[in-house]
Design a protein around this motif. Structure first.
Motif, PDB file in Angstrom:
ATOM      1  N   GLY A 121       0.907  -1.007   0.015  1.00 49.17           N
ATOM      2  CA  GLY A 121      -0.006   0.004   0.061  1.00 49.17           C
ATOM      3  C   GLY A 121       0.925   1.165  -0.038  1.00 49.17           C
ATOM      4  N   ASN A 159       1.564   3.540  -2.523  1.00 52.10           N
ATOM      5  CA  ASN A 159       0.853   4.522  -3.207  1.00 52.10           C
ATOM      6  C   ASN A 159       0.617   5.644  -2.995  1.00 52.10           C
ATOM      7  OD1 ASN A 159      -1.067   2.112  -3.319  1.00 52.10           O
ATOM      8  ND2 ASN A 159      -1.998   3.852  -4.199  1.00 52.10           N
ATOM      9  N   GLY A 198      -0.810   7.663   1.206  1.00 50.49           N
ATOM     10  CA  GLY A 198      -1.006   7.914   2.744  1.00 50.49           C
ATOM     11  C   GLY A 198       0.142   7.515   3.407  1.00 50.49           C
ATOM     12  N   ARG A 249      -1.626  -2.091  -5.645  1.00 53.73           N
ATOM     13  CA  ARG A 249      -2.314  -3.069  -6.346  1.00 53.73           C
ATOM     14  C   ARG A 249      -2.425  -2.427  -7.838  1.00 53.73           C
ATOM     15  NH1 ARG A 249      -7.842  -3.180  -3.116  1.00 53.73           N
ATOM     16  NH2 ARG A 249      -7.933  -0.837  -2.544  1.00 53.73           N
ATOM     17  N   LEU A 305       1.623  -5.138  -6.209  1.00 56.40           N
ATOM     18  CA  LEU A 305       1.396  -5.879  -5.039  1.00 56.40           C
ATOM     19  C   LEU A 305       0.027  -5.816  -4.434  1.00 56.40           C
ATOM     20  CD1 LEU A 305       3.894  -5.962  -2.081  1.00 56.40           C
ATOM     21  CD2 LEU A 305       1.468  -6.521  -1.628  1.00 56.40           C
ATOM     22  N   ASP A 306      -0.736  -6.752  -4.674  1.00 56.96           N
ATOM     23  CA  ASP A 306      -2.043  -7.095  -3.986  1.00 56.96           C
ATOM     24  C   ASP A 306      -1.781  -7.946  -2.818  1.00 56.96           C
ATOM     25  OD1 ASP A 306      -4.647  -7.642  -3.138  1.00 56.96           O
ATOM     26  OD2 ASP A 306      -5.451  -7.233  -5.159  1.00 56.96           O
ATOM     27  N   VAL A 307      -2.038  -7.523  -1.679  1.00 62.62           N
ATOM     28  CA  VAL A 307      -1.838  -8.577  -0.495  1.00 62.62           C
ATOM     29  C   VAL A 307      -3.080  -9.662  -0.508  1.00 62.62           C
ATOM     30  CG1 VAL A 307      -0.779  -6.728   0.974  1.00 62.62           C
ATOM     31  CG2 VAL A 307      -3.099  -6.986   1.026  1.00 62.62           C
ATOM     32  N   THR A 308      -3.831  -9.738  -1.458  1.00 63.80           N
ATOM     33  CA  THR A 308      -4.992 -10.724  -1.431  1.00 63.80           C
ATOM     34  C   THR A 308      -4.816 -11.784  -2.544  1.00 63.80           C
ATOM     35  OG1 THR A 308      -6.479  -9.309  -2.859  1.00 63.80           O
ATOM     36  CG2 THR A 308      -6.881  -9.067  -0.484  1.00 63.80           C
ATOM     37  N   VAL A 365       1.622  -2.420  10.647  1.00 62.37           N
ATOM     38  CA  VAL A 365       0.979  -1.170  10.692  1.00 62.37           C
ATOM     39  C   VAL A 365      -0.370  -1.541  11.132  1.00 62.37           C
ATOM     40  CG1 VAL A 365       0.228   1.119   9.821  1.00 62.37           C
ATOM     41  CG2 VAL A 365       2.275   0.023   9.055  1.00 62.37           C
ATOM     42  N   SER A 366      -0.629  -1.274  12.632  1.00 67.25           N
ATOM     43  CA  SER A 366      -1.817  -1.734  13.200  1.00 67.25           C
ATOM     44  C   SER A 366      -2.743  -0.293  13.512  1.00 67.25           C
ATOM     45  CB  SER A 366      -1.662  -2.449  14.497  1.00 67.25           C
ATOM     46  OG  SER A 366      -2.578  -3.020  15.122  1.00 67.25           O
ATOM     47  N   TYR A 372     -13.041  -3.274  11.205  1.00 69.13           N
ATOM     48  CA  TYR A 372     -11.661  -2.748  11.432  1.00 69.13           C
ATOM     49  C   TYR A 372     -11.054  -3.021  12.706  1.00 69.13           C
ATOM     50  CZ  TYR A 372      -7.900   0.763  11.065  1.00 69.13           C
ATOM     51  OH  TYR A 372      -6.555   1.562  11.094  1.00 69.13           O
ATOM     52  N   LYS A 375      -7.654  -5.338  13.092  1.00 68.93           N
ATOM     53  CA  LYS A 375      -6.508  -4.922  13.715  1.00 68.93           C
ATOM     54  C   LYS A 375      -6.070  -5.713  15.044  1.00 68.93           C
ATOM     55  CE  LYS A 375      -5.325  -1.918  10.679  1.00 68.93           C
ATOM     56  NZ  LYS A 375      -4.228  -2.094   9.739  1.00 68.93           N
ATOM     57  N   PRO A 426       0.036   4.406  14.066  1.00 68.37           N
ATOM     58  CA  PRO A 426       0.834   5.792  13.452  1.00 68.37           C
ATOM     59  C   PRO A 426       0.000   6.742  14.269  1.00 68.37           C
ATOM     60  CG  PRO A 426      -0.830   4.864  11.920  1.00 68.37           C
ATOM     61  CD  PRO A 426      -0.621   3.844  13.083  1.00 68.37           C
ATOM     62  N   ASP A 476      -6.510   9.468   3.470  1.00 66.49           N
ATOM     63  CA  ASP A 476      -7.817   9.214   2.844  1.00 66.49           C
ATOM     64  C   ASP A 476      -8.555   8.285   3.885  1.00 66.49           C
ATOM     65  OD1 ASP A 476      -7.184  10.292   0.514  1.00 66.49           O
ATOM     66  OD2 ASP A 476      -6.482   8.440  -0.601  1.00 66.49           O
ATOM     67  N   GLY A 510      -7.907   8.399   7.227  1.00 71.20           N
ATOM     68  CA  GLY A 510      -8.021   8.803   8.344  1.00 71.20           C
ATOM     69  C   GLY A 510      -9.075  10.148   8.496  1.00 71.20           C
TER      70      GLY A 510
HETATM   71  N1  LIG Z   1      -4.896   7.305   8.849  1.00 72.22           N
HETATM   72  C1  LIG Z   1      -4.971   7.172  10.181  1.00 72.22           C
HETATM   73  O1  LIG Z   1      -5.585   7.827  11.121  1.00 72.22           O
HETATM   74  C2  LIG Z   1      -4.584   5.745  10.623  1.00 72.22           C
HETATM   75  C3  LIG Z   1      -4.839   5.333  12.019  1.00 72.22           C
HETATM   76  C4  LIG Z   1      -4.193   3.995  12.585  1.00 72.22           C
HETATM   77  C5  LIG Z   1      -3.899   3.208  11.651  1.00 72.22           C
HETATM   78  N2  LIG Z   1      -3.600   3.424  10.552  1.00 72.22           N
HETATM   79  C6  LIG Z   1      -3.358   2.138   9.624  1.00 72.22           C
HETATM   80  O2  LIG Z   1      -2.157   2.897   8.734  1.00 72.22           O
HETATM   81  C7  LIG Z   1      -1.886   2.208   7.559  1.00 72.22           C
HETATM   82  C8  LIG Z   1      -2.302   2.991   6.154  1.00 72.22           C
HETATM   83  O3  LIG Z   1      -3.566   3.776   6.317  1.00 72.22           O
HETATM   84  P1  LIG Z   1      -3.485   5.045   5.587  1.00 72.22           P
HETATM   85  O4  LIG Z   1      -4.351   6.119   6.539  1.00 72.22           O
HETATM   86  O5  LIG Z   1      -2.624   5.465   4.881  1.00 72.22           O
HETATM   87  O6  LIG Z   1      -4.679   4.287   4.445  1.00 72.22           O
HETATM   88  P2  LIG Z   1      -5.048   4.870   2.853  1.00 72.22           P
HETATM   89  O7  LIG Z   1      -4.794   6.175   2.848  1.00 72.22           O
HETATM   90  O8  LIG Z   1      -6.695   4.435   2.709  1.00 72.22           O
HETATM   91  O9  LIG Z   1      -4.259   3.993   1.994  1.00 72.22           O
HETATM   92  C9  LIG Z   1      -4.381   2.591   2.289  1.00 72.22           C
HETATM   93  C10 LIG Z   1      -3.471   1.931   1.142  1.00 72.22           C
HETATM   94  O10 LIG Z   1      -3.618   0.386   1.129  1.00 72.22           O
HETATM   95  C11 LIG Z   1      -3.530  -0.040   0.107  1.00 72.22           C
HETATM   96  N3  LIG Z   1      -4.453  -1.418  -0.106  1.00 72.22           N
HETATM   97  C12 LIG Z   1      -5.758  -1.472   0.285  1.00 72.22           C
HETATM   98  N4  LIG Z   1      -5.816  -2.719   0.021  1.00 72.22           N
HETATM   99  C13 LIG Z   1      -4.900  -3.174  -0.580  1.00 72.22           C
HETATM  100  C14 LIG Z   1      -4.549  -4.681  -1.106  1.00 72.22           C
HETATM  101  N5  LIG Z   1      -5.346  -5.630  -1.266  1.00 72.22           N
HETATM  102  N6  LIG Z   1      -3.173  -4.908  -1.473  1.00 72.22           N
HETATM  103  C15 LIG Z   1      -2.383  -3.841  -1.468  1.00 72.22           C
HETATM  104  N7  LIG Z   1      -2.583  -2.581  -0.932  1.00 72.22           N
HETATM  105  C16 LIG Z   1      -3.672  -2.402  -0.583  1.00 72.22           C
HETATM  106  C17 LIG Z   1      -4.345   1.119  -0.702  1.00 72.22           C
HETATM  107  O11 LIG Z   1      -4.354   0.694  -2.348  1.00 72.22           O
HETATM  108  P3  LIG Z   1      -5.469   1.684  -3.249  1.00 72.22           P
HETATM  109  O12 LIG Z   1      -4.617   2.928  -3.548  1.00 72.22           O
HETATM  110  O13 LIG Z   1      -5.243   0.419  -4.336  1.00 72.22           O
HETATM  111  O14 LIG Z   1      -6.644   1.605  -2.723  1.00 72.22           O
HETATM  112  C18 LIG Z   1      -3.444   2.332  -0.246  1.00 72.22           C
HETATM  113  O15 LIG Z   1      -2.351   2.176  -0.793  1.00 72.22           O
HETATM  114  C19 LIG Z   1      -3.353   0.795   7.577  1.00 72.22           C
HETATM  115  O16 LIG Z   1      -2.977  -0.204   8.021  1.00 72.22           O
HETATM  116  C20 LIG Z   1      -4.467   1.626   8.686  1.00 72.22           C
HETATM  117  O17 LIG Z   1      -5.038   0.949   9.100  1.00 72.22           O
HETATM  118  C21 LIG Z   1      -4.165   4.568   9.629  1.00 72.22           C
END
Ligand SMILES: NC(=O)c1ccc[n+]([C@@H]2O[C@H](COP(=O)([O-])OP(=O)(O)OC[C@H]3O[C@@H](n4cnc5c(N)ncnc54)[C@H](OP(=O)(O)O)[C@@H]3O)[C@@H](O)[C@H]2O)c1
Length: 229
Positions: free
Chosen positions: A10, A12, A14, A35, A56-59, A136-137, A153, A157, A183, A189, A191
């Motif tokens: 992931g 690309n 955030g 992905r 890279l698609d983790v699924t 990253v939890s 969610y 986690k 984090p 997107d 958060g």
């Molecule tokens: N933001 C917060 O406040 C917050 C707080 C606590 C924890 N976290 C954790 O931090 C991490 C990153 O979160 P973020 O806020 O940066 O989220 P984000 O902006 O929604 O980004 C999520 C990323 O995960 C990718 N992704 C989703 N499904 C995938 C798959 N099957 N295979 C590969 N990549 C995939 C998305 O790719 P696409 O662009 O293709 O959708 C995107 O690059 C997550 O684990 C989240 O739970 C975030």
């Protein structure tokens, strides 16, 4: 430690992109997982240093296996795997008014995706002198503070945290440090607006990326300080 080979899922946008930016700026070789290949290429172009966008698609276990073969040929090892990809911060539902399809998708990506990616890269991590796996939890997965809300969610986690502990135990003899990080609330997107900047959230993740040899394993931290399980 410099010149590491770092895989970020992931990557690309955030926080994944934030971690890729820090590692690339320090001289690591970053394999920026995305992905959508076009989104990965776009993100990689905006970063300094040695950054290679990789699909890279983790699924997708077959895709992960094929990527691991490519990385073995190109780099010979992986030093750090950052399991960052996640979906479904489901503020719109509760555990009693819930679409279990959303829960299944969250488990598929947030738990099994991280698990699958770790297994795919494990042979390459074992070739590293300083192997690290970072989950990253989120404090949303902390049983200690869990109330109602965000069921898909939070459960995914909490399970990821359990996986962190079991992997840490099972990989201790291989010197692989496996740690979970929160984090904090970050303006991405997922958060939404109002959270702290991506660079600060990414720095919280870097604590577990940068652990020294003999450092802790099986921990859960935010900004380097313990978060209750
Ligand atoms: N933001 C917060 O406040 C917050 C707080 C606590 C924890 N976290 C954790 O931090 C991490 C990153 O979160 P973020 O806020 O940066 O989220 P984000 O902006 O929604 O980004 C999520 C990323 O995960 C990718 N992704 C989703 N499904 C995938 C798959 N099957 N295979 C590969 N990549 C995939 C998305 O790719 P696409 O662009 O293709 O959708 C995107 O690059 C997550 O684990 C989240 O739970 C975030």
């Amino acid at each position: 430690m410099a010149d590491r080979v770092v895989v970020v899922t992931g990557g690309n946008r955030g926080l994944g992109l934030g971690v890729a930016r820090i590692c690339a700026g320090r001289g690591d070789t970053v394999l920026l997982g995305s992905r959508d290949p076009a989104a990965g290429e776009r993100a990689a172009r905006g970063l300094p240093g040695r950054v290679h966008a990789v699909q890279l698609d983790v699924t997708d276990p077959d895709g992960l296996a094929s990527l691991a073969r490519d990385v073995a040929a190109a780099e010979g090892r992986v030093d750090v795997l950052v399991n960052n990809a996640a979906v479904h911060y489901d503020t719109w539902q509760t555990s009693v008014d819930v679409d279990l399809g959303v829960v299944r998708e969250a488990l598929e990506t947030n738990l099994l995706g991280a698990w699958q990616a770790t297994l795919a890269f494990l042979p390459l991590l074992r070739r590293s002198a300083h192997p690290r796996v970072v989950m990253v939890s989120s404090e949303g997965g902390s049983l200690a503070s869990m109330r109602g809300g965000t069921p898909a969610y939070s459960v995914s986690k909490a399970a990821l945290n359990a996986l962190t502990r079991t992997l840490a135990g099972d990989l201790a003899r291989d010197r692989v440090l496996v740690n979970a990080v929160c984090p904090g609330w970050v303006a991405t997107d997922m958060g939404g607006p109002g959270g702290r900047p991506v660079a600060e959230g990414a720095a919280s993740i870097m604590f577990a990326v940068d652990l020294p040899d003999g450092g802790p394993t099986g921990t859960f931290t935010r900004d380097g300080r313990p978060v209750p399980w």
